[in-house]
Design a protein around this motif. Structure first.
Motif, PDB file in Angstrom:
ATOM      1  N   UNK A  72       4.108  -6.532 -14.087  1.00 52.19           N
ATOM      2  CA  UNK A  72       3.471  -5.390 -14.742  1.00 52.19           C
ATOM      3  C   UNK A  72       3.035  -4.395 -13.677  1.00 52.19           C
ATOM      4  N   UNK A  73       3.334  -3.122 -13.905  1.00 49.38           N
ATOM      5  CA  UNK A  73       2.851  -2.021 -13.057  1.00 49.38           C
ATOM      6  C   UNK A  73       1.660  -1.366 -13.738  1.00 49.38           C
ATOM      7  N   UNK A  74       0.550  -1.251 -13.031  1.00 47.28           N
ATOM      8  CA  UNK A  74      -0.636  -0.561 -13.552  1.00 47.28           C
ATOM      9  C   UNK A  74      -0.584   0.877 -13.064  1.00 47.28           C
ATOM     10  N   UNK A  75      -0.688   1.842 -13.979  1.00 41.65           N
ATOM     11  CA  UNK A  75      -0.654   3.238 -13.572  1.00 41.65           C
ATOM     12  C   UNK A  75      -0.149   4.137 -14.698  1.00 41.65           C
ATOM     13  N   UNK A  76       0.170   5.341 -14.458  1.00 49.23           N
ATOM     14  CA  UNK A  76       0.209   6.009 -13.182  1.00 49.23           C
ATOM     15  C   UNK A  76      -1.206   6.345 -12.727  1.00 49.23           C
ATOM     16  N   UNK A  77      -1.554   5.867 -11.528  1.00 46.83           N
ATOM     17  CA  UNK A  77      -2.909   6.024 -11.035  1.00 46.83           C
ATOM     18  C   UNK A  77      -3.300   7.478 -10.841  1.00 46.83           C
ATOM     19  N   UNK A  78      -2.303   8.337 -10.584  1.00 41.87           N
ATOM     20  CA  UNK A  78      -2.581   9.760 -10.380  1.00 41.87           C
ATOM     21  C   UNK A  78      -2.937  10.476 -11.685  1.00 41.87           C
ATOM     22  N   UNK A  79      -2.792   9.799 -12.839  1.00 43.13           N
ATOM     23  CA  UNK A  79      -3.142  10.394 -14.133  1.00 43.13           C
ATOM     24  C   UNK A  79      -4.423   9.795 -14.697  1.00 43.13           C
ATOM     25  N   UNK A  80      -5.195   9.121 -13.872  1.00 39.91           N
ATOM     26  CA  UNK A  80      -6.374   8.402 -14.363  1.00 39.91           C
ATOM     27  C   UNK A  80      -7.507   9.332 -14.772  1.00 39.91           C
ATOM     28  N   UNK A 116       0.833  -1.204   0.000  1.00 43.13           N
ATOM     29  CA  UNK A 116       0.000   0.000   0.000  1.00 43.13           C
ATOM     30  C   UNK A 116       0.870   1.258   0.000  1.00 43.13           C
ATOM     31  N   UNK A 117       1.901   1.254   0.828  1.00 39.43           N
ATOM     32  CA  UNK A 117       2.805   2.393   0.877  1.00 39.43           C
ATOM     33  C   UNK A 117       3.501   2.587  -0.464  1.00 39.43           C
ATOM     34  N   UNK A 118       3.917   1.487  -1.096  1.00 43.06           N
ATOM     35  CA  UNK A 118       4.582   1.576  -2.396  1.00 43.06           C
ATOM     36  C   UNK A 118       3.648   2.167  -3.451  1.00 43.06           C
ATOM     37  N   UNK A 119       2.377   1.772  -3.436  1.00 46.58           N
ATOM     38  CA  UNK A 119       1.414   2.290  -4.412  1.00 46.58           C
ATOM     39  C   UNK A 119       1.211   3.786  -4.217  1.00 46.58           C
ATOM     40  N   UNK A 121       1.854   3.435  -8.876  1.00 42.90           N
ATOM     41  CA  UNK A 121       1.708   2.219  -9.678  1.00 42.90           C
ATOM     42  C   UNK A 121       1.324   1.045  -8.779  1.00 42.90           C
ATOM     43  N   UNK A 122       0.435   0.178  -9.308  1.00 43.60           N
ATOM     44  CA  UNK A 122       0.038  -1.036  -8.608  1.00 43.60           C
ATOM     45  C   UNK A 122       0.599  -2.224  -9.363  1.00 43.60           C
ATOM     46  N   UNK A 123       1.387  -3.052  -8.676  1.00 41.52           N
ATOM     47  CA  UNK A 123       2.106  -4.135  -9.337  1.00 41.52           C
ATOM     48  C   UNK A 123       1.281  -5.407  -9.379  1.00 41.52           C
ATOM     49  N   UNK A 124       1.225  -5.996 -10.560  1.00 40.55           N
ATOM     50  CA  UNK A 124       0.615  -7.306 -10.767  1.00 40.55           C
ATOM     51  C   UNK A 124       1.640  -8.159 -11.494  1.00 40.55           C
TER      52      UNK A 124
END
Length: 851
Positions: A469-477, A455-458, A463-466
């Motif tokens: 693969x990193x999903x993101x940048x979440x702040x640009x959604x 959670x801290x890393x996200x 980015x959320x790691x799967x």
């Protein structure tokens, strides 16, 4: 028993378990007025251990060796001598009796050495301050200034030494209620490592530890060169430990105690050795003490006024050479620095002779907090310990050896055995430090802890790691602009490790008003981690504001702020649809010097023809769309920049390093139907600058020239800002495309005073607000050739009659508690007010997370 009593009992048991012999925490008061006594001298005289009370009279003193004597002294008060009954006492109270006003004493240096101090009088009057020349400490410091020492490493032909560095993070103010929280269920074993700080007595739980041993070798002739080779590295095992270690290290700057101003957190504090120190500090010569066989004067110092960037503590000056042998620096509680309650530093030196010194040991600690500066609130301790040893001034390697580039991958390799560390550490780890590695290995096996870390890393990376693969940048959604309306964006990138040598990434976006999809993707590969030789290629189709930057990036994944501004001062329809394909190669032949070659192919058209046109005349035919093929060569230098990681993407640390860029662009007419041939040269220089006690400036200068006539999309618009947000490098009172040039020079300067003015105003200073001033200027011109081919809806106007300028001031550090991110600027337009629909005055808001 009360909660306070339970907690005191908890601390007492904790102290006994951690084998400390003396721990006393308390306050000192005036016996008559009942007011706390600030900057009183607290000593364990038999152990030569001491500290100074804070501005509220509080103190903490600790020793691993038992003693039964405690003394408290303060100029103007009767000495307080106490026989210690309880070795562990967290509620100690002392009351000092004021001396009669006619009481005074002389300090006489009767050792037979040093300057004569006989006759210098220390007054006993409680509130009377000695004149500078009457203070015996002045005579000593005057000799220190006259014989200002230099670091001996810069004064010898060659040198080598070992450096041991220890970095540590702790969670502070751990109490029984905190330990019982449900979040810790399943890994209560970590609390076995709780200890109390020897600096302030607060409880802490070690959370991160990094150790490094370096071999440093250097020469000063024929030119200064230094080789810093990592011999061993060991961390507590967090996945991103390299970034964490670099972040902790970057909090602490290298300082020279003889400088008038010392850099902490890129904020200048007044050194107690400063030649103007008597203007901000009070000094008291206390006694003489033997340190490593050297007789030293002990001078106590503390600030004259509250709220200034100063320290309190003791300095020890050699009686023979008048060099600083040792010094303690501790900030006061009322300093105006965000997220930091306290800074403590102890510096020890070897004094070689009358002219040089060598660093021996440094210890620094930051008491940091996020939400509140209350002493009881949770926070972090950041520690840095450095030992310098095994000095050698005789051995020399071939000159080429010192300039050889060292494998950056060594910074993340743990290669040495336990036996190596036991043999090569200059000082042993404490018991709690020894257990950190084992404890964190255990923590990494607890699923709840791993979820917390993730959670801290996200939150930190976006980015959320799967898997890989990193999903993101979440702040640009999410975004919004007048053409696309609500804009949604999803992106992803490859991620195998923090030092990946290659990376692929992409995004897909959709605008609900224009009903169009946008996309972008690129792939990059780095062949060599020494010179960072890399190649890359990518393409994108997106809606962008192309009048928001002068020196724009060729990157595929970048996006202009103005394309997604939510609240604007007017309707922004001046957006372009940019279809860009880029290929590049770059190399770093010298440290922090990058050569980059880009090839670009782009097709540009208005994002909405109803509101905006970029039309131009091409051989008598009006064209609305532009095709541009170009190559550009850039040289980018960042002398002094520091990075963590070494892969294709690396993290730049916050420093005072400048950035310089020189770029040449060649337009290739006829290549893939490109419309124009042109030559363009651009220059950029930007740098933060500390200005003594007056704060910090940020200066940026940009200049450029296009040598042939080109249409609007290839010209250089002076960057406007139609939003209510603050964007450094833009002009807040200019609209997009208000000034269009093919040659320009701009300057942006803002100065952060860090409360230098407001901290001196009664009542206002309690708000801890800070002031900022700024000036922006631009001069440019546009050629007749460029004007002649213009058929757009933009009337070409350039600031060529006089220098356009804006000015203003702002109030920053606005917020609540310890969270003070808000800045409000008041902007005035200086000239060109006769143009239609100009904005003469404006207010802008911004967020900044500064210390």
């Amino acid at each position: 028993m009360s909660n306070k009593g339970l907690f005191t009992a908890f601390l007492t048991i904790l102290s006994i378990v951690s084998f400390a012999q003396v721990k006393i925490q308390g306050k000192v008061f005036d016996a008559v007025s009942g007011k706390p006594i600030s900057y009183a001298d607290i000593r364990l005289p038999e152990l030569k251990v001491g500290t100074t009370t804070n501005s509220d009279g509080s103190f903490y003193i600790e020793s691993a060796t038992s003693t039964n004597k405690l003394s408290i002294t303060k100029s103007g008060y009767v000495n307080y001598d106490y026989e210690i009954v309880d070795l562990i006492d967290f509620s100690f109270i002392a009351e000092l009796d004021p001396k009669p006003e006619d009481n005074s004493k002389d300090f006489i240096d009767d050792s037979g050495d040093g300057i004569s101090l006989q006759g210098a009088t220390v007054t006993g009057k409680k509130k009377q301050r000695l004149k500078k020349k009457e203070n015996p400490a002045y005579a000593i410091l005057k000799e220190v200034w006259a014989r200002r020492k230099s670091n001996g490493l810069k004064m010898v032909p060659q040198y080598s030494y070992n450096e041991y560095e220890k970095l540590q993070f702790d969670i502070s103010n751990i109490d029984s209620a905190f330990m019982k929280k449900k979040i810790f269920k399943g890994f209560e074993f970590v609390f076995e490592k709780i200890d109390t700080s020897s600096i302030n007595g607060k409880t802490y739980l070690p959370a991160f530890l990094n150790e490094s041993i370096y071999k440093i070798e250097g020469i000063n002739k024929p030119k200064t060169q230094e080789r810093r080779e990592l011999k061993a590295n060991k961390t507590s095992g967090f996945e991103n430990n390299e970034v964490v270690a670099a972040t902790v290290k970057n909090l602490f700057k290298d300082i020279n105690i003889y400088d008038n101003r010392l850099n902490f957190l890129n904020i200048k504090f007044v050194s107690p050795i400063a030649t103007d120190g008597f203007a901000v500090y009070d000094y008291e010569l206390k006694d003489t003490i033997d340190i490593d066989g050297i007789e030293t004067y002990r001078i106590k110092y503390f600030p004259r006024r509250e709220g200034e960037l100063t320290f309190k503590g003791d300095m020890y000056i050699s009686k023979d050479s008048y060099a600083v042998k040792s010094i303690d620096l501790e900030t006061t509680k009322d300093m105006n620095v965000n997220f930091v309650r306290n800074i403590f530093m102890q510096l020890d030196y070897d004094v070689a002779n009358d002219s040089v010194f060598y660093p021996k040991k440094e210890y620094a600690m930051l008491d940091m907090t996020i939400l509140s500066k209350k002493e009881s609130s949770k926070g972090l301790f950041a520690h840095k310990t450095v030992n310098y040893y095994n000095y050698d001034f005789d051995s020399r390697q071939p000159d080429v050896y010192y300039s050889e580039r060292i494998d950056p991958a060594m910074s993340s390799v743990n290669v040495q055995s336990k036996e190596y560390w036991a043999e090569n550490r200059p000082e042993a780890l404490t018991k709690d430090q020894e257990g950190i590695y084992e404890t964190l290995d255990q923590l990494n096996e607890v699923p709840k802890f791993n979820r917390f870390v993730k959670t801290i890393e996200v939150l930190g990376s976006g980015y959320y790691r799967v898997g890989n693969i990193d999903i993101g940048n979440l702040y640009s959604s999410f975004g919004y602009n007048k053409i696309e309306g609500l804009r949604l964006r999803a992106g992803a990138r490859t991620y195998f490790s923090q030092n990946d040598m290659w990376r692929a990434q992409g995004f897909l976006a959709y605008g609900f008003d224009d009903d169009k999809f946008k996309y972008g993707a690129d792939v990059r590969y780095m062949f060599n981690k020494f010179n960072r030789f890399q190649i890359g290629a990518g393409t994108k189709r997106d809606v962008e504001q192309m009048a928001a930057q002068l020196t724009s990036s060729d990157g595929i994944m970048t996006r202009s702020f103005a394309s997604s501004s939510i609240i604007n001062q007017g309707d922004n329809f001046f957006l372009s649809s940019n279809n860009l394909t880029n290929v590049y190669t770059s190399i770093e032949p010298w440290k922090n010097v990058i050569f980059r070659l880009d090839g670009n192919y782009q097709r540009i058209k208005p994002a909405s023809r109803e509101h905006f046109s970029i039309a131009y005349d091409k051989n008598g035919v009006v064209q609305e769309n532009l095709t541009n093929s170009s190559v550009s060569f850039s040289v980018i230098a960042k002398p002094g920049a520091k990075y963590s990681q070494y892969g294709i993407d690396r993290v730049e640390m916050s420093t005072l390093a400048p950035t310089l860029m020189l770029r040449y662009t060649k337009g290739l007419k006829g290549v893939i139907d490109s419309d124009f041939e042109y030559d363009k040269v651009q220059f950029l220089y930007t740098q933060p600058i500390l200005v003594g006690s007056l704060g910090r400036s940020l200066m940026t200068v940009e200049a450029g020239k296009t040598f042939q006539g080109v249409p609007l999309s290839l010209l250089s618009a002076i960057p406007g800002n139609e939003s209510y947000g603050q964007v450094y490098g833009t002009f807040s009172q200019l609209d997009y495309y208000e000034f269009v040039t093919d040659e320009y020079v701009t300057m942006n300067w803002e100065h952060h005073f860090n409360g230098w003015i407001l901290n001196k105003i009664p009542l206002i200073k309690e708000l801890k607000l800070r002031e900022v001033g700024f000036l922006r200027a631009a001069y440019g011109d546009i050629s007749d050739k460029s004007k002649a081919i213009n058929r757009s809806t933009i009337n070409y106007t350039a600031p060529n009659q006089q220098i356009y300028y804006e000015y203003g001031f702002g109030i920053e550090n606005i917020g609540w508690g310890n969270i003070r991110p808000i800045r409000i600027d008041f902007n005035w337009r200086g000239n060109y007010n006769n143009l239609p629909d100009v904005r003469k005055f404006g207010v802008t808001l911004g967020l900044q997370w500064d210390f």
